[in-house]
Scaffold this motif. Sequence first.
Motif: not given
Length: 399
Positions: A221-224, A282-284, A288-289, A317-318
């Motif tokens: 999970y990535a985000g706010d 870029q690390e996020v 994800v990738r 996209a990733n």
Amino acid sequence: MTQTADRADWVAIVGPFRFPWGQASSRRVHGIACSLAAAGRHVVVACGEHGPGLTPLPEAVGPGSVSYLGMGEIPPVGAGKIDKAVRAWWSWGARTVRWLDSRPTRPSHVVLYNGDAPYAARLRSWCRRNAVPVIADVVDRYSPEQLRGGRFAPPYLSALLAFRYHYPRCAGVIAVSSYLSDHFRGYGLPVLRVPPTLDARGLAGLADRRPDEGDAVRLVYAGDPGRKDLVATIVRAVRQVNRAGYRVELRVVGPTVERVRELLGGEPVPAGVRVLGRLPQQEVWAEVREADFSVLLRPPTRFNRAGFPTKFGESLANGTPVIANLTSDLGEYLTDGVEGLVCPDHSVDGLVETLHRALRLSVEDRCLMRKAARRRALEAFDFRIHARALTDFLDSVRH
């Protein structure tokens, strides 16, 4: 070289957002600006930050260009309550208008992103005086519970006034979802629907990682989360699956450990969940990738029907399939078993059921999903795909 804002055919995108990075609004404007540049438009993004001066955006490709500069509309770090209130209710947009007045040529169009009622009123007034069409880029319809203070608080009332009064009086609307598109077409406005976009073609694409049979299923999970994403539900579902003897690993990017514990009502973060906090963009995307799936759960509120999650297109996209329940227009882009897995609802039990499905997938099944996710992003979320529609839309909108 002639500066973009000195040309006779430039477009201004304005609003109190950060640019080119910093928040979901940054990425939204980044995509719209790059689409217009790809179609040959010359764009200046006048953002809300303090500085920099006019700076070219190197990621913009095509015969057009994108430059950006800061207007200082956003209160600086450490600003007091009085300074914030004055900017939000008295001077919001004044610096941007002064900058527009100082240009040797007027833009062909002004695209207004956010700013609420005071900002929108000031920009609409300037555009009316200068016979420049203003187009609202609308990505939200706030509910009272989304903003601090609720129904009678100034932030909500300002957002409501902008949505109900100022945006319907613009020359046109760019809408992020079919919900918003249908809403503003009801006013007789020209409307173009554009989801959140990015340079999908320029991303690294599929990760080299190929899991072995029996490896843990890795989620991200990535985000706010704000008040939209159900991070606690995701964590509890992972805990329940792991307690049953299965192997699922969840990485949470964005919130701190303290924030995740707060969302869990004070419960400790369970084993199998790693909270990484804020990371550079870029690390996020690297996190994800490397995941087998990104996970997105949202309640089916009006706010979530009106918006569209930026992180969804970024995951595809990733090359990372998505596990999600269907809100907004996700059903147009997420086919169950193809670009990811559709969760039946936004509950813990619904996600547990879907995670069991993910665990039964073979390595080959997951690899096919990764390829399908990447393909969908290139077809739907790359900024180049929307370039012609956006520039044609601008051509069709007059003051």
